[in-house]
Design a protein around this motif. Structure first.
Motif, PDB file in Angstrom:
ATOM      1  N   ASP A 156       0.833  -1.204   0.000  1.00 12.61           N
ATOM      2  CA  ASP A 156       0.000   0.000   0.000  1.00 12.61           C
ATOM      3  C   ASP A 156       0.874   1.263   0.000  1.00 12.61           C
ATOM      4  OD1 ASP A 156      -1.813   2.051   0.436  1.00 12.61           O
ATOM      5  OD2 ASP A 156      -2.772   1.075   2.144  1.00 12.61           O
ATOM      6  N   PRO A 157       1.235   1.758  -1.182  1.00 14.82           N
ATOM      7  CA  PRO A 157       2.110   2.929  -1.268  1.00 14.82           C
ATOM      8  C   PRO A 157       1.571   4.177  -0.563  1.00 14.82           C
ATOM      9  CG  PRO A 157       2.012   1.828  -3.378  1.00 14.82           C
ATOM     10  CD  PRO A 157       0.965   1.195  -2.508  1.00 14.82           C
ATOM     11  N   SER A 158       0.276   4.406  -0.590  1.00  8.98           N
ATOM     12  CA  SER A 158      -0.285   5.606   0.049  1.00  8.98           C
ATOM     13  C   SER A 158      -0.085   5.568   1.562  1.00  8.98           C
ATOM     14  CB  SER A 158      -1.765   5.750  -0.278  1.00  8.98           C
ATOM     15  OG  SER A 158      -1.935   5.977  -1.662  1.00  8.98           O
ATOM     16  N   THR A 159      -0.327   4.415   2.167  1.00  3.62           N
ATOM     17  CA  THR A 159      -0.164   4.279   3.611  1.00  3.62           C
ATOM     18  C   THR A 159       1.304   4.406   4.010  1.00  3.62           C
ATOM     19  OG1 THR A 159      -2.134   2.900   3.816  1.00  3.62           O
ATOM     20  CG2 THR A 159      -0.493   2.726   5.573  1.00  3.62           C
ATOM     21  N   LEU A 160       2.187   3.739   3.272  1.00  2.17           N
ATOM     22  CA  LEU A 160       3.604   3.800   3.622  1.00  2.17           C
ATOM     23  C   LEU A 160       4.169   5.195   3.352  1.00  2.17           C
ATOM     24  CD1 LEU A 160       5.657   1.969   4.911  1.00  2.17           C
ATOM     25  CD2 LEU A 160       6.465   1.369   2.617  1.00  2.17           C
ATOM     26  N   GLY A 161       3.724   5.837   2.266  1.00  2.00           N
ATOM     27  CA  GLY A 161       4.145   7.210   1.986  1.00  2.00           C
ATOM     28  C   GLY A 161       3.717   8.152   3.104  1.00  2.00           C
ATOM     29  N   ALA A 162       2.484   8.002   3.582  1.00  2.00           N
ATOM     30  CA  ALA A 162       1.992   8.844   4.682  1.00  2.00           C
ATOM     31  C   ALA A 162       2.795   8.611   5.957  1.00  2.00           C
ATOM     32  CB  ALA A 162       0.506   8.572   4.926  1.00  2.00           C
ATOM     33  N   ALA A 187      -1.151  10.891  -6.375  1.00  2.00           N
ATOM     34  CA  ALA A 187      -2.023  10.877  -7.553  1.00  2.00           C
ATOM     35  C   ALA A 187      -2.138   9.484  -8.168  1.00  2.00           C
ATOM     36  CB  ALA A 187      -1.522  11.875  -8.597  1.00  2.00           C
ATOM     37  N   ASP A 188      -1.057   8.731  -8.172  1.00  2.00           N
ATOM     38  CA  ASP A 188      -1.063   7.361  -8.675  1.00  2.00           C
ATOM     39  C   ASP A 188      -0.938   6.431  -7.473  1.00  2.00           C
ATOM     40  OD1 ASP A 188      -0.560   4.843  -9.709  1.00  2.00           O
ATOM     41  OD2 ASP A 188       1.073   5.485 -11.024  1.00  2.00           O
ATOM     42  N   PRO A 189      -2.004   5.728  -7.096  1.00  2.00           N
ATOM     43  CA  PRO A 189      -1.952   4.898  -5.890  1.00  2.00           C
ATOM     44  C   PRO A 189      -0.961   3.734  -5.965  1.00  2.00           C
ATOM     45  CG  PRO A 189      -4.024   4.566  -7.046  1.00  2.00           C
ATOM     46  CD  PRO A 189      -3.308   5.673  -7.751  1.00  2.00           C
ATOM     47  N   SER A 190      -0.449   3.422  -7.157  1.00  2.00           N
ATOM     48  CA  SER A 190       0.520   2.340  -7.264  1.00  2.00           C
ATOM     49  C   SER A 190       1.967   2.845  -7.171  1.00  2.00           C
ATOM     50  CB  SER A 190       0.335   1.566  -8.574  1.00  2.00           C
ATOM     51  OG  SER A 190       0.667   2.380  -9.685  1.00  2.00           O
ATOM     52  N   TRP A 191       2.155   4.172  -7.179  1.00  2.00           N
ATOM     53  CA  TRP A 191       3.487   4.784  -7.084  1.00  2.00           C
ATOM     54  C   TRP A 191       3.324   6.130  -6.388  1.00  2.00           C
ATOM     55  CZ3 TRP A 191       8.401   3.229  -8.699  1.00  2.00           C
ATOM     56  CH2 TRP A 191       9.394   4.208  -8.638  1.00  2.00           C
ATOM     57  N   VAL A 192       3.790   6.234  -5.165  1.00  2.00           N
ATOM     58  CA  VAL A 192       3.656   7.456  -4.375  1.00  2.00           C
ATOM     59  C   VAL A 192       5.046   8.056  -4.171  1.00  2.00           C
ATOM     60  CG1 VAL A 192       3.028   8.320  -2.075  1.00  2.00           C
ATOM     61  CG2 VAL A 192       1.529   6.705  -3.270  1.00  2.00           C
TER      62      VAL A 192
END
Length: 132
Positions: free
Chosen positions: A14-20, A33-38
């Motif tokens: 989950d890139p969005s969660t790990l990015g956050a 913007a791209d949930p597969s690459w944050v």
């Protein structure tokens, strides 16, 4: 010199969660913007990207059957600062794994929400933090 480092890419489910999570530690600008690459661009210009891997096998530090693959070291000035940072990364979703126990310098190892180990390093250590 052949090149300069563009970014560090971390695989996860989950890139969005790990990015956050890392945005909570480092601040900066988070592009989801791209949930597969944050992308995370920190205030100092460092870029960390989080890439979705549907069959991600999380590391289990220090288990060599599930190697760490990569780990990040974050510097905090003193042991007192690492106490505060410890609580803050736990609140963001980290899991505590190990404390080197240094009085004036050392490191603490945590796992991020995707299982990747990272260290909070403090003081002027002659040895690099080793999470594995």
């Amino acid at each position: 010199m052949i090149a300069t480092l563009q970014c560090t890419v971390i695989d996860c489910l989950d890139p969005s969660t790990l990015g956050a999570f890392y945005h909570g530690i480092l601040g900066g600008d988070l592009d989801t913007a791209d949930p597969s690459w944050v992308d995370l661009r920190t205030p100092d210009g460092t870029r960390i990207a989080f890439q979705q891997v549907p069959v991600h096998r999380p590391p289990r530090w220090p288990d060599p059957e599930h190697p760490q693959q990569v780990h990040l070291d974050f510097e905090v000035p003193t042991r007192a600062d690492v106490e505060r940072a410890h609580e803050e990364v736990l609140a963001l979703g980290a899991t505590f794994l190990h404390d080197s126990g240094g009085k004036r310098s050392g490191f603490r190892v945590f796992a991020d929400p995707a299982g990747h180990p990272f260290c909070l390093c403090y003081g002027q250590s002659a040895e690099p933090a080793v999470a594995g």
